[in-house]
Each structure stands twice: as C-alpha cells, then as structure tokens.
Design a protein around this motif. Structure first.
Motif, PDB file in Angstrom:
ATOM      1  N   TRP A 112       0.807  -1.220   0.000  1.00  0.00           N
ATOM      2  CA  TRP A 112       0.000   0.000   0.000  1.00  0.00           C
ATOM      3  C   TRP A 112       0.841   1.272   0.000  1.00  0.00           C
ATOM      4  O   TRP A 112       0.342   2.350  -0.337  1.00  0.00           O
ATOM      5  N   THR A 113       2.130   1.174   0.359  1.00  0.00           N
ATOM      6  CA  THR A 113       2.983   2.356   0.386  1.00  0.00           C
ATOM      7  C   THR A 113       3.537   2.708  -0.994  1.00  0.00           C
ATOM      8  O   THR A 113       3.992   3.830  -1.201  1.00  0.00           O
ATOM      9  N   GLY A 114       3.554   1.745  -1.903  1.00  0.00           N
ATOM     10  CA  GLY A 114       4.113   1.976  -3.235  1.00  0.00           C
ATOM     11  C   GLY A 114       5.602   1.686  -3.316  1.00  0.00           C
ATOM     12  O   GLY A 114       6.164   1.584  -4.399  1.00  0.00           O
ATOM     13  N   ILE A 115       6.240   1.556  -2.169  1.00  0.00           N
ATOM     14  CA  ILE A 115       7.683   1.301  -2.156  1.00  0.00           C
ATOM     15  C   ILE A 115       8.025  -0.048  -2.799  1.00  0.00           C
ATOM     16  O   ILE A 115       8.951  -0.115  -3.610  1.00  0.00           O
ATOM     17  N   PRO A 116       7.305  -1.133  -2.487  1.00  0.00           N
ATOM     18  CA  PRO A 116       7.629  -2.407  -3.137  1.00  0.00           C
ATOM     19  C   PRO A 116       7.472  -2.360  -4.659  1.00  0.00           C
ATOM     20  O   PRO A 116       8.192  -3.050  -5.377  1.00  0.00           O
ATOM     21  N   ALA A 117       6.571  -1.531  -5.158  1.00  0.00           N
ATOM     22  CA  ALA A 117       6.396  -1.414  -6.610  1.00  0.00           C
ATOM     23  C   ALA A 117       7.649  -0.819  -7.248  1.00  0.00           C
ATOM     24  O   ALA A 117       8.122  -1.301  -8.284  1.00  0.00           O
ATOM     25  N   VAL A 118       8.190   0.214  -6.638  1.00  0.00           N
ATOM     26  CA  VAL A 118       9.405   0.847  -7.155  1.00  0.00           C
ATOM     27  C   VAL A 118      10.574  -0.131  -7.081  1.00  0.00           C
ATOM     28  O   VAL A 118      11.333  -0.302  -8.048  1.00  0.00           O
ATOM     29  N   ILE A 119      10.710  -0.809  -5.941  1.00  0.00           N
ATOM     30  CA  ILE A 119      11.781  -1.784  -5.786  1.00  0.00           C
ATOM     31  C   ILE A 119      11.610  -2.931  -6.782  1.00  0.00           C
ATOM     32  O   ILE A 119      12.587  -3.420  -7.347  1.00  0.00           O
ATOM     33  N   GLY A 120      10.366  -3.350  -7.013  1.00  0.00           N
ATOM     34  CA  GLY A 120      10.096  -4.422  -7.965  1.00  0.00           C
ATOM     35  C   GLY A 120      10.534  -4.073  -9.374  1.00  0.00           C
ATOM     36  O   GLY A 120      11.125  -4.898 -10.075  1.00  0.00           O
ATOM     37  N   VAL A 121      10.261  -2.853  -9.806  1.00  0.00           N
ATOM     38  CA  VAL A 121      10.684  -2.425 -11.148  1.00  0.00           C
ATOM     39  C   VAL A 121      12.212  -2.432 -11.233  1.00  0.00           C
ATOM     40  O   VAL A 121      12.787  -2.914 -12.214  1.00  0.00           O
ATOM     41  N   ILE A 122      12.860  -1.919 -10.205  1.00  0.00           N
ATOM     42  CA  ILE A 122      14.330  -1.896 -10.194  1.00  0.00           C
ATOM     43  C   ILE A 122      14.878  -3.320 -10.227  1.00  0.00           C
ATOM     44  O   ILE A 122      15.791  -3.629 -11.003  1.00  0.00           O
ATOM     45  N   GLU A 123      14.310  -4.210  -9.405  1.00  0.00           N
ATOM     46  CA  GLU A 123      14.772  -5.600  -9.390  1.00  0.00           C
ATOM     47  C   GLU A 123      14.517  -6.281 -10.729  1.00  0.00           C
ATOM     48  O   GLU A 123      15.364  -7.053 -11.202  1.00  0.00           O
ATOM     49  N   GLY A 124      13.376  -6.005 -11.348  1.00  0.00           N
ATOM     50  CA  GLY A 124      13.082  -6.593 -12.649  1.00  0.00           C
ATOM     51  C   GLY A 124      14.107  -6.188 -13.700  1.00  0.00           C
ATOM     52  O   GLY A 124      14.562  -7.017 -14.489  1.00  0.00           O
ATOM     53  N   ILE A 125      14.477  -4.924 -13.697  1.00  0.00           N
ATOM     54  CA  ILE A 125      15.485  -4.449 -14.645  1.00  0.00           C
ATOM     55  C   ILE A 125      16.834  -5.090 -14.343  1.00  0.00           C
ATOM     56  O   ILE A 125      17.555  -5.510 -15.257  1.00  0.00           O
ATOM     57  N   LEU A 126      17.178  -5.201 -13.068  1.00  0.00           N
ATOM     58  CA  LEU A 126      18.445  -5.830 -12.696  1.00  0.00           C
ATOM     59  C   LEU A 126      18.475  -7.302 -13.101  1.00  0.00           C
ATOM     60  O   LEU A 126      19.512  -7.799 -13.547  1.00  0.00           O
ATOM     61  N   TYR A 127      17.350  -7.998 -12.949  1.00  0.00           N
ATOM     62  CA  TYR A 127      17.294  -9.400 -13.387  1.00  0.00           C
ATOM     63  C   TYR A 127      17.556  -9.490 -14.887  1.00  0.00           C
ATOM     64  O   TYR A 127      18.273 -10.377 -15.347  1.00  0.00           O
ATOM     65  N   LEU A 128      16.957  -8.587 -15.653  1.00  0.00           N
ATOM     66  CA  LEU A 128      17.154  -8.611 -17.103  1.00  0.00           C
ATOM     67  C   LEU A 128      18.593  -8.314 -17.500  1.00  0.00           C
ATOM     68  O   LEU A 128      19.089  -8.840 -18.501  1.00  0.00           O
ATOM     69  N   LEU A 129      19.275  -7.470 -16.733  1.00  0.00           N
ATOM     70  CA  LEU A 129      20.644  -7.093 -17.060  1.00  0.00           C
ATOM     71  C   LEU A 129      21.678  -8.119 -16.614  1.00  0.00           C
ATOM     72  O   LEU A 129      22.801  -8.107 -17.103  1.00  0.00           O
ATOM     73  N   GLN A 130      21.291  -9.013 -15.696  1.00  0.00           N
ATOM     74  CA  GLN A 130      22.204 -10.052 -15.236  1.00  0.00           C
ATOM     75  C   GLN A 130      22.432 -11.084 -16.335  1.00  0.00           C
ATOM     76  O   GLN A 130      21.541 -11.356 -17.132  1.00  0.00           O
ATOM     77  N   SER A 131      23.606 -11.681 -16.310  1.00  0.00           N
ATOM     78  CA  SER A 131      23.837 -12.792 -17.239  1.00  0.00           C
ATOM     79  C   SER A 131      23.011 -13.985 -16.761  1.00  0.00           C
ATOM     80  O   SER A 131      22.652 -14.087 -15.583  1.00  0.00           O
ATOM     81  N   GLU A 132      22.701 -14.877 -17.681  1.00  0.00           N
ATOM     82  CA  GLU A 132      21.911 -16.061 -17.348  1.00  0.00           C
ATOM     83  C   GLU A 132      22.622 -16.911 -16.289  1.00  0.00           C
ATOM     84  O   GLU A 132      21.988 -17.425 -15.373  1.00  0.00           O
ATOM     85  N   GLU A 133      23.934 -17.044 -16.417  1.00  0.00           N
ATOM     86  CA  GLU A 133      24.706 -17.839 -15.465  1.00  0.00           C
ATOM     87  C   GLU A 133      24.640 -17.239 -14.059  1.00  0.00           C
ATOM     88  O   GLU A 133      24.447 -17.954 -13.068  1.00  0.00           O
TER      89      GLU A 133
END
Length: 68
Positions: free
Chosen positions: A38-59
């Motif tokens: 409800w604070t919106g903070i997890p949404a912001v963190i989720g977007v950042i984590e999603g982008i970081l997952y995409l930028l990580q190598s598969e290994e």
C-alpha cells in the motif's frame, strides 16, 4: 531452473505484491512486500529488481536464483 524472463516480468508488473519473490522461492520477502504494498515502495523496488534481473547474465541469475 527458474526463468529469468518470468522473474523479471513478475517483478516489473506484480512486484508491488512480491510475486517475483514467491516465484524465486523467497516467501518471507514476498510476505514483506505484501505487508507494505500500500505504500508503493515495493512497486518501485520491484521495477528496479526486474530491470536488474534482465541485465544479469543467465549464469549469474541461475547461480543466485536457479536452485529448485
């Protein structure tokens, strides 16, 4: 083996509810995201984590999250 793309999409679109944490086998963090969605903070963190997952190598992603 966990899918990097699935984790990324869950983090970006449902990160405020911690869906990606549940998918990656971290239910404690998922519950924490649910408690504070409800604070919106997890949404912001989720977007950042999603982008970081995409930028990580598969290994690197599989080494950290691929078990199970």
């Amino acid at each position: 083996m966990k899918s990097k793309l699935a984790a990324s999409l869950l983090a970006i679109f449902l990160g405020d509810f911690g869906a990606h944490k549940f998918y990656l086998g971290k239910p404690g963090m998922g519950i924490l995201y649910l408690l504070f969605f409800w604070t919106g903070i997890p949404a912001v963190i989720g977007v950042i984590e999603g982008i970081l997952y995409l930028l990580q190598s598969e290994e690197s992603f599989q080494e950290k999250h691929g078990r199970g």
